[in-house]
Motif scaffolding. Structure first.
Motif, PDB file in Angstrom:
ATOM      1  N   GLU A  80       0.843  -1.209   0.000  1.00  0.00           N
ATOM      2  CA  GLU A  80       0.000   0.000   0.000  1.00  0.00           C
ATOM      3  C   GLU A  80       0.871   1.248   0.000  1.00  0.00           C
ATOM      4  OE1 GLU A  80      -2.941   0.096   3.021  1.00  0.00           O
ATOM      5  OE2 GLU A  80      -3.960  -1.731   2.342  1.00  0.00           O
ATOM      6  N   GLN A  81       1.924   1.230   0.797  1.00  0.00           N
ATOM      7  CA  GLN A  81       2.847   2.366   0.831  1.00  0.00           C
ATOM      8  C   GLN A  81       3.535   2.529  -0.513  1.00  0.00           C
ATOM      9  OE1 GLN A  81       3.766   4.734   3.494  1.00  0.00           O
ATOM     10  NE2 GLN A  81       4.405   5.602   1.523  1.00  0.00           N
ATOM     11  N   LEU A  82       3.900   1.424  -1.128  1.00  0.00           N
ATOM     12  CA  LEU A  82       4.557   1.459  -2.430  1.00  0.00           C
ATOM     13  C   LEU A  82       3.635   2.054  -3.484  1.00  0.00           C
ATOM     14  CD1 LEU A  82       7.373   0.632  -3.388  1.00  0.00           C
ATOM     15  CD2 LEU A  82       6.399  -1.571  -4.100  1.00  0.00           C
ATOM     16  N   GLU A  83       2.361   1.708  -3.408  1.00  0.00           N
ATOM     17  CA  GLU A  83       1.383   2.272  -4.349  1.00  0.00           C
ATOM     18  C   GLU A  83       1.237   3.775  -4.123  1.00  0.00           C
ATOM     19  OE1 GLU A  83      -0.975   2.545  -7.492  1.00  0.00           O
ATOM     20  OE2 GLU A  83      -0.083   0.633  -6.875  1.00  0.00           O
ATOM     21  N   GLU A  84       1.224   4.198  -2.867  1.00  0.00           N
ATOM     22  CA  GLU A  84       1.159   5.634  -2.560  1.00  0.00           C
ATOM     23  C   GLU A  84       2.393   6.359  -3.084  1.00  0.00           C
ATOM     24  OE1 GLU A  84       0.559   6.239   1.595  1.00  0.00           O
ATOM     25  OE2 GLU A  84      -1.338   5.118   1.652  1.00  0.00           O
ATOM     26  N   ASP A  85       3.551   5.716  -2.944  1.00  0.00           N
ATOM     27  CA  ASP A  85       4.794   6.320  -3.433  1.00  0.00           C
ATOM     28  C   ASP A  85       4.738   6.525  -4.945  1.00  0.00           C
ATOM     29  OD1 ASP A  85       5.818   6.299  -0.862  1.00  0.00           O
ATOM     30  OD2 ASP A  85       6.851   4.384  -1.128  1.00  0.00           O
ATOM     31  N   MET A  86       4.253   5.531  -5.654  1.00  0.00           N
ATOM     32  CA  MET A  86       4.164   5.642  -7.108  1.00  0.00           C
ATOM     33  C   MET A  86       3.113   6.673  -7.513  1.00  0.00           C
ATOM     34  SD  MET A  86       4.735   1.725  -8.488  1.00  0.00           S
ATOM     35  CE  MET A  86       3.375   1.028  -7.534  1.00  0.00           C
ATOM     36  N   GLU A  87       2.031   6.749  -6.767  1.00  0.00           N
ATOM     37  CA  GLU A  87       0.989   7.737  -7.056  1.00  0.00           C
ATOM     38  C   GLU A  87       1.530   9.150  -6.857  1.00  0.00           C
ATOM     39  OE1 GLU A  87      -2.438   9.382  -8.319  1.00  0.00           O
ATOM     40  OE2 GLU A  87      -1.862   7.264  -8.433  1.00  0.00           O
ATOM     41  N   ILE A 141      10.879   3.023  -3.679  1.00  0.00           N
ATOM     42  CA  ILE A 141      10.650   2.438  -4.998  1.00  0.00           C
ATOM     43  C   ILE A 141      11.945   1.851  -5.552  1.00  0.00           C
ATOM     44  CG2 ILE A 141      10.021   2.967  -7.397  1.00  0.00           C
ATOM     45  CD1 ILE A 141       8.128   5.135  -6.261  1.00  0.00           C
ATOM     46  N   ARG A 142      13.052   2.559  -5.352  1.00  0.00           N
ATOM     47  CA  ARG A 142      14.354   2.062  -5.828  1.00  0.00           C
ATOM     48  C   ARG A 142      14.704   0.737  -5.154  1.00  0.00           C
ATOM     49  NH1 ARG A 142      18.226   5.880  -7.720  1.00  0.00           N
ATOM     50  NH2 ARG A 142      19.771   5.270  -6.160  1.00  0.00           N
ATOM     51  N   GLU A 143      14.411   0.619  -3.863  1.00  0.00           N
ATOM     52  CA  GLU A 143      14.680  -0.626  -3.151  1.00  0.00           C
ATOM     53  C   GLU A 143      13.798  -1.753  -3.667  1.00  0.00           C
ATOM     54  OE1 GLU A 143      17.060  -1.403  -0.891  1.00  0.00           O
ATOM     55  OE2 GLU A 143      17.837   0.568  -1.481  1.00  0.00           O
ATOM     56  N   ALA A 144      12.552  -1.431  -3.991  1.00  0.00           N
ATOM     57  CA  ALA A 144      11.638  -2.452  -4.526  1.00  0.00           C
ATOM     58  C   ALA A 144      12.126  -2.958  -5.881  1.00  0.00           C
ATOM     59  CB  ALA A 144      10.225  -1.886  -4.647  1.00  0.00           C
TER      60      ALA A 144
END
Length: 333
Positions: A80-87, A141-144
């Motif tokens: 969910e946090q990753l999706e917020e980051d991309m948004e 995001i870079r870590e993902a």
């Protein structure tokens, strides 16, 4: 479904400082004030949009991930946090485009160089301010992306055999004996911390053999990240399972607990997926320990477990043959 690792390896998500440095390196000089401000606003827009294009690619990759890869990602990252980051990045891209459209017309109406400079500063500041809000998100995001680039490549349309069992039961030795994979092997538990894929040649075909981290006999809510990766493979990947039992005195858990773990795995697989149970380490374990393991397994409904040494190719290939036979029978039924 594309191999997420091969796609992720081509994705480079910049940090906020990289974007900033790119803008500084290309800032226009030796032109009129009006032209410099116009070019600088366009430059910031182009760099933000261009340098964050990999985030768009990543978003598309994540939305098409096989459930197995999504599970692995969710173990290490807050999706969910990753999706917020991309948004956040998507908003920065859209805002940069909108501000470029509006401020370039505002420049045309500027009545002085001073006003033009003020318009340029405001436009650039608003664009970069939005992206700066995403700076921590860009790092996540870079870590993902780095994580995805290290995932194993598995083709779910081809035969898969998962090797499971308690820690230090000989799974990695088994994999290295029958496949081209060379997982780390050591005399202590939890050597394997990630899912590893080997490829075995079987009767002219290639079989994907999956080495999984060791599991303890406990509820998923109590499992650590390493165990959860093994659980993800069992629950999300199709295919047969070879379950190794460790009868040695150095085993990480007694035979009764290993049988309890086996029953957990069987309940995960259900009736539709074959499982081959093999007692490993018979090349050096005292015979009475092997017999004790057989008796425990018989009480659990496993009447004829294989007895193997994971170092002996013929015995391991027989376990693989039975697993693949189970897959063939499933597809024919």
């Amino acid at each position: 479904m594309p191999d997420p690792a091969s796609v992720a390896k081509k994705i480079h998500v910049p940090s906020y400082s990289e974007v900033l440095q790119r803008i500084k390196n290309r800032y226009p000089h030796n032109v009129s004030t009006y032209e410099r401000e116009r070019r600088s606003i366009e430059l910031v827009k182009d760099v933000i949009v261009g340098k964050t294009e990999p985030v768009v690619q990543l978003r598309a990759l994540l939305r098409g991930l096989h459930p197995f890869y999504r599970r692995l990602l969710s173990i290490s990252f807050d999706l969910e946090q990753l999706e917020e980051d991309m948004e956040c990045v998507m908003k920065a891209r859209a805002l940069a485009q909108r501000l470029w459209e509006s401020y370039r017309y505002a420049l045309l109406a500027a009545e002085s160089e001073r006003e033009a400079r003020a318009i340029g500063r405001e436009a650039r500041g608003r664009m970069m301010s939005q992206l700066k809000k995403c700076s921590r998100g860009l790092e996540r995001i870079r870590e993902a992306v780095k994580f995805l680039a290290g995932l194993p490549g598995i083709d779910v349309s081809k035969d898969i055999v998962i090797v499971a069992g308690p820690p230090n039961a000989g799974k990695s030795t088994f994999i290295s004996t029958i496949s081209r994979a060379r997982p780390e092997i050591a005399p202590y538990p939890f050597t394997t911390k990630n899912v590893i894929v080997g490829h075995a040649d079987f009767e002219g075909s290639e079989v994907q053999v999956i080495d999984t981290p060791g599991l303890l006999d406990r509820d998923p809510s109590e499992m650590n990240e390493v165990e959860l990766r093994a659980l993800a493979a069992l629950e999300e990947l199709p295919g047969a399972v070879i379950f190794l039992v460790d009868p040695s005195p150095e085993a990480t858990m007694p035979i009764s607990s290993q049988v309890s773990l086996l029953n957990r795995v069987r309940s995960i697989l259900g009736q539709g997926r074959p499982i081959v149970v093999a007692i490993n380490k018979v090349d050096y374990v005292e015979p009475y320990r092997v017999s004790q393991a057989e008796d425990e397994l018989k009480r659990a409904g496993i009447s004829e477990p294989l007895k193997i040494s994971a170092k002996e190719r013929a015995a391991c290939m027989e376990a693989l043959r039975l697993a693949i036979k189970g897959l063939s029978q499933k597809s024919d039924s």
